[in-house]
Design a protein around this motif. Structure first.
Motif, PDB file in Angstrom:
ATOM      1  N   LYS A 250     -12.739   3.014 -28.656  1.00 59.95           N
ATOM      2  CA  LYS A 250     -11.556   2.950 -29.502  1.00 59.95           C
ATOM      3  C   LYS A 250     -10.396   3.608 -28.774  1.00 59.95           C
ATOM      4  O   LYS A 250     -10.518   4.731 -28.271  1.00 59.95           O
ATOM      5  CB  LYS A 250     -11.802   3.651 -30.837  1.00 59.95           C
TER       6      LYS A 250
ATOM      7  N   GLU B 297     -13.259  -8.907 -35.998  1.00 56.69           N
ATOM      8  CA  GLU B 297     -11.845  -8.559 -36.061  1.00 56.69           C
ATOM      9  C   GLU B 297     -11.263  -8.888 -37.438  1.00 56.69           C
ATOM     10  O   GLU B 297     -10.510  -8.094 -38.022  1.00 56.69           O
ATOM     11  CB  GLU B 297     -11.058  -9.311 -34.983  1.00 56.69           C
TER      12      GLU B 297
ATOM     13  N   VAL C  66      -9.305  -5.319 -37.244  1.00 58.21           N
ATOM     14  CA  VAL C  66      -9.136  -4.583 -35.990  1.00 58.21           C
ATOM     15  C   VAL C  66      -8.848  -5.578 -34.864  1.00 58.21           C
ATOM     16  O   VAL C  66      -8.997  -6.795 -35.023  1.00 58.21           O
ATOM     17  CB  VAL C  66     -10.396  -3.759 -35.637  1.00 58.21           C
TER      18      VAL C  66
ATOM     19  N   THR D 106      -6.892   0.016 -31.251  1.00 57.14           N
ATOM     20  CA  THR D 106      -7.607  -1.168 -30.765  1.00 57.14           C
ATOM     21  C   THR D 106      -8.919  -0.748 -30.109  1.00 57.14           C
ATOM     22  O   THR D 106      -9.150   0.432 -29.829  1.00 57.14           O
ATOM     23  CB  THR D 106      -6.745  -1.944 -29.755  1.00 57.14           C
ATOM     24  N   TYR D 107      -9.776  -1.746 -29.846  1.00 54.40           N
ATOM     25  CA  TYR D 107     -11.066  -1.493 -29.212  1.00 54.40           C
ATOM     26  C   TYR D 107     -11.155  -2.280 -27.913  1.00 54.40           C
ATOM     27  O   TYR D 107     -10.720  -3.436 -27.852  1.00 54.40           O
ATOM     28  CB  TYR D 107     -12.221  -1.896 -30.141  1.00 54.40           C
TER      29      TYR D 107
END
Length: 472
Positions: free
Chosen positions: A88, A40, A45, A93-94
């Protein structure tokens, strides 16, 4: 002797070293969640494990699996050992999810489309692949092993007459003892050749009895088509033969494709059916089978798959993805299967709140490219509803009607009101009991009706890998 002693010592050293590696404190083992936090930071991310799938999971050499500058590969390296994958989200965001063969992330779908584009750049190269895909799909579905169509006549109920159209229910024996059930909507009066449109049902509540399916069948009949809406396998009246849980058997996919093919075979015998004008449209699971039928059966001239064309999702039900057709051609997807319709007219309907959210930017340009190989780019269209969700709602139907009218030579004016607007209000929404062909309680189900899923598999020379109690 010295040589043997040397080999022995080297072997002991190798074993000792290997053992040291497996037991040393330098394997950099750490919780996966910690490595993802590092990812991250490195890639700026956000990664959400909202289902707690990473709890208690640790990985040797975890941080070493991070590939600088390559977020997708880094995530795959970390998650794949646990059969996990990432997706995704539209907000960037994931999220972490369990591995599913029918679903990948949008960026993975994009990678697959780039790969597929590399396989063909001319019409001839595409036609060769298309031929291979079609043959593989037919074999994967098991259609090449299907028993001949029984010679029994279809069971038809009396017609109900409404303004400019009629409805009658049908049960067609497509395999020995296996009946496909649906309703036939026709222009009324029917005094000239009519186009044919199949509408396979999807995984929506109330099946083919729901309002939106009745609306589109009635409207297209008013416009001048013979329209057949039909049940999924082990849904609707098919439940009289096979229990609900068998809908998730892979053989359901085979039966549903075969239903479309054999309904077209039957309609070819109907006096007023014009088999040079054949269309197919369905939503969700019905969208899958719209694509499948259009890819396999050359009689289909116009198609409109609704809320289903996607490069990263191939259907969460085995009745769509259970036969391995997406392994054909060393890997394909629904976007390429949709492209197999080229160069015939196709309307792709998508929305912003399901797996078709990226169609305008991703799948549609890919499919257009295939149409361009024929010089027919304008024959494929995309109606995208970015603020809508997964349904066959009125806006999607309003996109469908003009398209079918244009390419199947239907009369759109037949469904317009005094203001020139397409108007569904003159259609009659029937209670589901009126759409039954076997009676209110199934009392008219033929005596030879098959109720054993195992025997259905046997017809195709296969064995059912699931065990169910046989319905008496």
């Amino acid at each position: 002797m010295k040589k043997i002693k040397y080999i022995f010592l080297v072997s002991i050293f190798a074993l000792t070293f290997a053992n040291a590696q497996s037991t040393s404190d330098t394997n950099f083992r750490k919780p996966v969640s910690e490595t993802l936090k590092k990812i991250e930071t490195l890639f700026s991310v956000t990664i959400n494990d909202d289902r707690g799938l990473l709890k208690g999971k640790e990985l040797d050499y975890s941080d070493w699996r991070i590939e600088p500058g390559n977020l997708p590969l880094s995530l795959t390296n970390i998650l794949a050992p646990f059969e996990l994958m990432y997706f995704k989200q539209p907000d960037g965001t994931y999220i972490i999810r369990k591995y599913e063969n029918h679903k990948v992330s949008v960026d993975k779908g994009k990678e697959r489309l780039f790969y597929l584009e590399s396989l063909y750049s001319t019409k001839e190269e595409w036609e060769k692949r298309k031929t291979e895909l079609k043959a593989c799909m037919i074999e994967s579905f098991g259609l090449d092993k299907a028993p001949p169509t029984p010679k029994s006549k279809p069971l038809l109920t009396p017609k109900r007459i409404y303004k400019d159209y009629s409805v009658e229910n049908i049960a067609l024996e497509i395999l020995p003892g296996v009946y496909a059930t649906g309703s036939i909507y026709k222009p009324y009066p029917l005094n000239k050749k009519a186009a044919v449109i199949l509408t396979p049902d999807g995984h929506f509540g109330d099946g083919r009895y729901r309002k939106d399916e009745q609306y589109r069948c009635a409207m297209m009949a008013k416009m001048g088509a013979i329209v057949v809406g039909y049940d999924l396998f082990a849904w609707g009246e098919s439940l009289l033969q096979f229990p609900e849980e068998t809908h998730r058997n892979s053989i359901a996919s085979t039966v549903q494709v075969l239903t479309g093919i054999r309904l077209l075979d039957y309609l070819a015998t109907v006096k007023d059916a014009d088999m040079t004008r054949v269309g197919v449209t369905g939503g969700s699971g019905g969208g899958s089978h719209t694509m499948f039928l259009a890819a396999i059966d050359d009689r289909v001239k116009v198609s409109a798959p609704v809320v289903m064309v996607s490069s990263h999702f191939s259907g969460g039900c085995p009745c769509e993805s259970g036969r391995g057709i997406h392994l054909c051609g060393n890997g394909t997807n629904n976007a390429e299967i949709s492209a197999m319709m080229a160069p015939k007219p196709q309307l792709i309907v998508s929305d912003g709140k399901d797996w078709t959210l990226a169609v305008p930017e991703l799948e549609f340009p890919f499919i257009q490219r295939t149409y361009e190989l024929y010089g027919k780019k304008d024959l494929v269209e995309n109606a995208h509803f970015g603020k809508e969700g997964h349904d066959f709602g009125i806006s999607k139907r309003m996109a469908l009607y003009p398209f079918m009218a244009k390419y199947l030579n239907l009369d759109l004016d037949k469904v317009k009101n005094d203001k020139g607007e397409i108007d569904e209000s003159t259609c009659v929404i029937e209670p589901k009991e009126k759409l039954f062909v076997f009676g209110d309680k199934g009392e008219k189900l033929p005596k030879n009706a098959l109720k054993d899923i195992n025997k259905l598999y046997e017809m195709f020379g296969e064995k059912n890998l699931k065990v169910y109690e046989v319905k008496k």
